[in-house]
Design a protein around this motif. Sequence first.
Motif, PDB file in Angstrom:
ATOM      1  N   LEU A 140     140.627 -24.609 -55.179  1.00 37.27           N
ATOM      2  CA  LEU A 140     140.040 -24.207 -56.409  1.00 37.27           C
ATOM      3  C   LEU A 140     140.463 -25.499 -57.176  1.00 37.27           C
ATOM      4  N   GLY A 141     139.410 -26.240 -57.508  1.00 45.10           N
ATOM      5  CA  GLY A 141     139.411 -27.394 -58.556  1.00 45.10           C
ATOM      6  C   GLY A 141     139.632 -28.580 -57.766  1.00 45.10           C
ATOM      7  N   GLU A 142     139.754 -28.728 -56.493  1.00 47.78           N
ATOM      8  CA  GLU A 142     140.136 -30.065 -55.752  1.00 47.78           C
ATOM      9  C   GLU A 142     139.154 -30.407 -54.452  1.00 47.78           C
ATOM     10  N   LYS A 169     142.228 -17.667 -63.315  1.00 51.48           N
ATOM     11  CA  LYS A 169     141.638 -18.058 -62.227  1.00 51.48           C
ATOM     12  C   LYS A 169     141.326 -16.895 -61.108  1.00 51.48           C
TER      13      LYS A 169
END
Length: 627
Positions: free
Chosen positions: A176-178, A338
């Motif tokens: 998540l987020g990468e 998240k």
Amino acid sequence: MDYLNNKFDIIIVGAGHAGCEATLACAKLGLKVLLCTLNLENIALQPCNPAVGGPAKSTLVREIDALGGVMGEVTDATYLQMKVLNSSKGPAVRALRAQSDKAEYSRYMRNLIESNENIYLKQCCITELKVENDTITGAIDEFGVEYSARAVVLTTGTSLEGKIFVGLRSYSAGRLGEQAAIGLSDSLHKLGIQTKKLKTGTPARVDKRTIDYSKMTIQPGDDELSFFSFKPNRPVRKTYPCYLTRTNEETHKIIRENLDKSPMYQGLIHGVGPRYCPSIEDKIVRFASNPSHHIFIEPEGLGTYETYIQGFSTSLPADVQVRMIRSLPGLEKAHIIKPAYAVEYDYVPAVQTTHSLMSKQIKGLFFAGQINGTSGYEEAAAQGLIAGINAFNFLNNSEMLELSRSSSYTGTLIDDLVTKDIQDPYRMLTSRSEYRLLLRQDNADERLTPIGHKIGLIDDEQFARFTNKQKLIHEEKQRLENVKIPPTEEVNEILYKYEEHIDRGIRASELLKRPNITYRVIQELDESTKALNISKEVYEQIEVIIKYDGYIKRQEEQVDQAGKLEKFKIPDNIDYSKIDHISSETKEKLEKIRPKTLAQASRIGGVKPADISILMVMLDRNTIAKK
């Protein structure tokens, strides 16, 4: 070497737990290392639960430390809680677990890397490998920049062609987020290396300020701390509790009503998920008769409100996740920071590597961690250390370090990966080792520190401490054989507290064999033992050696028996297709794995004892057909 022209001894691709261990080992051994990572802020990230250790995994961490790795040191420096699990059970299943400060863990590891002058960090995505004459020569990143090296270790985690799912929505990402690592799989395919897909997932994180802990059961750590590293001067830190809540019928009802929105149940995810850490929807479906499941609430660190919902991984839509979480006692008003998600990614089945973790097709190319089909930080770190050591050995034309099953859990892990066709993410379990009473967390240093010292990762000072500890264990064990405990009224008064009694004088070593008697009880009974002030890590090992002497000797005999099959070496150029009396299926499996010994061949799934007998006879007579 000219580092301005991007020339290095070795390139490590990925800075997770495997990549960090490989990098630091190679740098400590004197190699110039390029460490490439998608995001420098995520070095040694704990993307799932912020914890290290647990059953079997704690033994891996101790083995990493004994060989000269760093996971144990970093965990000891950044823990929020330490707890020995299964403390009332036998020594083979006792396990230390640490709740980590996630951000501190990452910072500590990054500092180790950045303070080493042999390591060069680079934020980039490696998309292609450079190979000449079936030997690695370097790598190319997404910008077309070329890096030269004589060895490469791939530790890509879940990033390789990664795809994240939240409900029926999906997008390209490793975490998540990468970003995902795109392109490298194609490069591997061109080199003849096969990839497959696996799936894993992680729970949601919630704001601890919105949790009502009064409705949960507190789970404190141990008052008397244990540590992972065998190094001295471990920091004593303030500890913090975790909490326990449970799912209920409302939770299960919400999940069952929304299974049509699960990407797993709709066939959008093709990779196989972890068998021993299933999503909450898998648990509800597979264990339909179970009215409730444990859910642990774990802090992520002192500098954040993020809290981890252990045991509640899911890929259901974000709005459904809110309802699910708020059905749990104490989480009725929880705010999700998240969402949980599932990730599908490419991995390289490790049957394509040797026990050194080097590719069978490409010399100098090593694989470690989740790219080999494993799950867990500890499994990744152990592989990373071995891959790093063997990359160094490869560059120096030295003998590869290939640990046996009887020497370590690390050896068991790697042997399972390279001799069995793993179909789901591999997790180390005590049940996977046939020698688990010999391979305990307490004696990892005895088994592996001499190897770490010989390699050069354990310095002379640490090795001297180890040698002294072994001397103390031997001397104290011998001394207890000669200490007599008399059957006095004072002695029996103490023994009554432990539901024991003696009618005659007894040696301290014999008394210690009784289930209720520990070394500390012997200290109560005998002033000479108390006066020695033996350390906990020494007397715990003495206890195990004395209490389980008969079982240990029996397992040592099993090791000797297994060693007979290890002595039967299989020629590298054997042609299995020409061997009579063995099925075609067995021949295919032997050809695919290409075991080095009969012992390895015997552990390949589907290879029968009768097949091993035939091979043994042919090897003994030297009549095996060669290519």
